[in-house]
Motif scaffolding. Structure first.
Motif, short mmCIF file in Angstrom:
data_model
loop_
_atom_site.label_atom_id
_atom_site.label_comp_id
_atom_site.label_asym_id
_atom_site.label_seq_id
_atom_site.Cartn_x
_atom_site.Cartn_y
_atom_site.Cartn_z
N CYS A 102 90.36 163.30 44.98
CA CYS A 102 90.94 163.95 43.90
C CYS A 102 89.67 163.60 42.72
O CYS A 102 89.32 162.36 42.84
CB CYS A 102 92.25 163.28 43.42
N GLU A 112 92.15 168.56 43.94
CA GLU A 112 92.64 167.77 44.99
C GLU A 112 92.40 168.69 46.20
O GLU A 112 92.98 169.65 46.38
CB GLU A 112 94.05 167.78 44.65
N ARG A 191 96.45 163.20 47.33
CA ARG A 191 96.88 162.28 46.48
C ARG A 191 97.66 161.22 46.99
O ARG A 191 97.20 160.31 46.55
CB ARG A 191 98.19 163.20 45.86
#
Length: 198
Positions: A102, A112, A191
Motif C-alpha cells: 500500500c 493498493e 491491505r
C-alpha cells in the motif's frame, strides 16, 4: 458523464506514481553506491552476521522499519516513511517494492495492489486525492490494461468508462468484471499485508 467531460482525467496517475526507491536502498552499515556510508541512526537485530530486522532514520528524516537481506537491502516486509509524508507498507525485494503493498501519498492519493521492481505493476486500485478511482491493471507505474474508472460521484460515466487504458488514457470500451474483481482481491491482500507488527 463521459471521461472526456472532465478537465482532469487519470493522466495525473502517471505523474503521481513514483518508483519506490531512493537513496535509502541499502542498510546504512553497507557501502553506498558512491563508496561511502549512509548517514543516520538506527537499530538492528543480527543473525549470523546478517541484518534481519531493523529500523533506521536517515538524515533527510525518512525512516525504514522492517526486514533486510544480507547485502543490506530492504528485503521482506517493511514500512518506509518519506520526509514529505508519503508512506509505503508492504513487501520489498532487493531494495525495491515488490509483491503486494500500500502506498499513501502526501496529497491524499493512494494505491493498493501489486508492485514490480518499485512500480505499480499488475493489479490494484488507485484513488486520487479528489476521490476518483481506477480498479484494474497497471504497467510500469501507469494505468495500462483493462479496468474501470469511478468518478467522485460514484458513477462510471455515460457511456461506462470500462475497458482498455493505455498510458493513463481511456482507449476503448470493453466489459472486464473479472479484471476489476482481481484488482479488488489484490488490494485486499495488500491491505492485510500492511497490518504488520512494525
Amino acid at each position: 458523464m463521459a471521461m472526456d467531460d472532465y478537465d482532469d482525467d487519470m493522466s495525473s496517475v502517471g505523474v503521481t506514481t513514483a518508483r519506490i526507491e531512493n537513496q535509502h536502498q541499502q542498510h546504512p552499515h553497507q557501502q553506498g553506491q558512491h563508496g561511502h556510508h549512509q548517514q543516520g541512526q538506527g537499530q538492528s537485530q543480527y543473525s549470523a552476521g546478517a541484518v534481519k530486522v531493523g529500523g533506521w532514520r536517515y538524515e533527510d528524516a525518512s525512516r525504514y522499519i522492517g526486514e533486510w537481506n544480507q547485502r543490506g537491502q530492504k528485503h521482506g516486509i517493511g514500512h518506509l516513511q518519506f520526509a514529505d509524508g508519503t508512506r509505503y507498507d508492504g513487501q520489498f525485494q532487493e531494495g525495491l517494492s515488490q509483491g503486494v503493498g500500500c502506498l499513501w501519498f502526501a496529497d491524499g492519493a493512494k494505491y493498493e495492489g501489486e508492485f514490480h521492481q518499485g512500480w505499480f505493476h499488475g493489479n490494484g486500485i488507485f484513488w486520487r486525492a479528489d476521490g476518483m478511482k481506477y480498479e484494474g491493471e497497471f504497467r510500469g507505474g501507469k494505468i495500462w490494461g483493462l479496468g474501470l474508472l469511478t468518478f467522485q460521484d460514484f458513477t462510471h460515466g455515460f457511456p461506462r468508462n470500462e475497458g482498455f487504458f493505455q498510458d493513463c488514457r481511456f482507449m476503448r470500451r470493453r466489459r472486464c468484471p473479472e479484471v476489476v474483481q482481481r484488482a479488488q482481491k489484490c488490494a485486499l491482500m495488500a491491505r492485510s499485508q500492511c497490518e504488520h507488527p512494525y
